[in-house]
Design an enzyme around this catalytic site. Structure first.
Site, PDB file in Angstrom:
ATOM      1  N   HIS A 124       0.829  -1.209   0.000  1.00 19.89           N
ATOM      2  CA  HIS A 124       0.000   0.000   0.000  1.00 19.89           C
ATOM      3  C   HIS A 124       0.861   1.255   0.000  1.00 19.89           C
ATOM      4  CE1 HIS A 124       1.153  -0.642   4.158  1.00 19.89           C
ATOM      5  NE2 HIS A 124       0.978   0.662   4.336  1.00 19.89           N
ATOM      6  N   HIS A 160       5.514   5.807  -1.165  1.00 19.73           N
ATOM      7  CA  HIS A 160       6.297   4.600  -1.433  1.00 19.73           C
ATOM      8  C   HIS A 160       5.477   3.356  -1.115  1.00 19.73           C
ATOM      9  CE1 HIS A 160       6.753   5.114   2.908  1.00 19.73           C
ATOM     10  NE2 HIS A 160       7.015   3.814   2.954  1.00 19.73           N
TER      11      HIS A 160
END
Length: 172
Positions: free
Chosen positions: A34, A116
């Site tokens: 995620h 990220h």
């Protein structure tokens, strides 16, 4: 209860990330790959209804956007986390900003926003160096469209699951 807000990428990208996470991320079984939009915060059952309404309004005011994974990177020397860097674009930055200003529940994020997808963390220095060296040789560029984000809650065993999904730019 603990909550957070995240974007889950496509299955194709999750499969690529998980091929590393299952070996290098001790949180592999706790949450799918995620991009965190709002870090963990506490809310009661009553408060989360208001937060969900605010998140729905945020979702409606944003259009779907392109998500670009550009390269492997690391947070070293702060810690030995390795990740796929996601290009910061105006849409992603705006979503993060709206969920992390002082007046939004939980207040500002304790971290600078570096979008990220984690592929390894809590690695020893040697392991970090070896894994990063291998992954930097790969072409990990990827582009896809994001059309939703998710409000998550944490279960007693530490794992995270979806509480509610919000589609970008859509009226309910």
């Amino acid at each position: 209860m603990n909550y957070g807000v995240a974007i889950f990428p496509s299955k194709q990208l999750q499969d690529k990330v998980n091929s590393y996470r299952k070996r290098y991320d001790p949180n592999y079984a706790l949450i799918s790959p995620h991009i965190t939009l709002k870090y963990t915060f506490f809310a009661t059952e009553v408060e989360i209804e208001t937060i969900a309404e605010q998140l729905n309004n945020i979702a409606k005011s944003h259009k779907p956007f392109k998500l670009n994974v550009v390269k492997p990177s690391t947070f070293q020397p702060v810690n030995n986390t390795i990740f796929f860097k996601v290009e910061l674009n105006p849409e992603l930055e705006s979503l993060h900003k709206e969920m992390n200003h002082a007046d939004f529940f939980g207040g500002p994020s304790p971290y600078a926003f570096v979008p990220h997808i984690t592929i390894g963390q809590k690695l020893s220095d040697d392991e970090h160096s070896d894994v990063l060296g291998q992954i930097r040789m790969l072409d990990v560029t990827h582009e896809e469209e994001v059309d939703r984000f998710h409000l998550l809650y944490q279960l007693e065993n530490g794992s995270w699951t979806v509480y509610e999904t919000f589609r970008l730019g859509e009226e309910e």
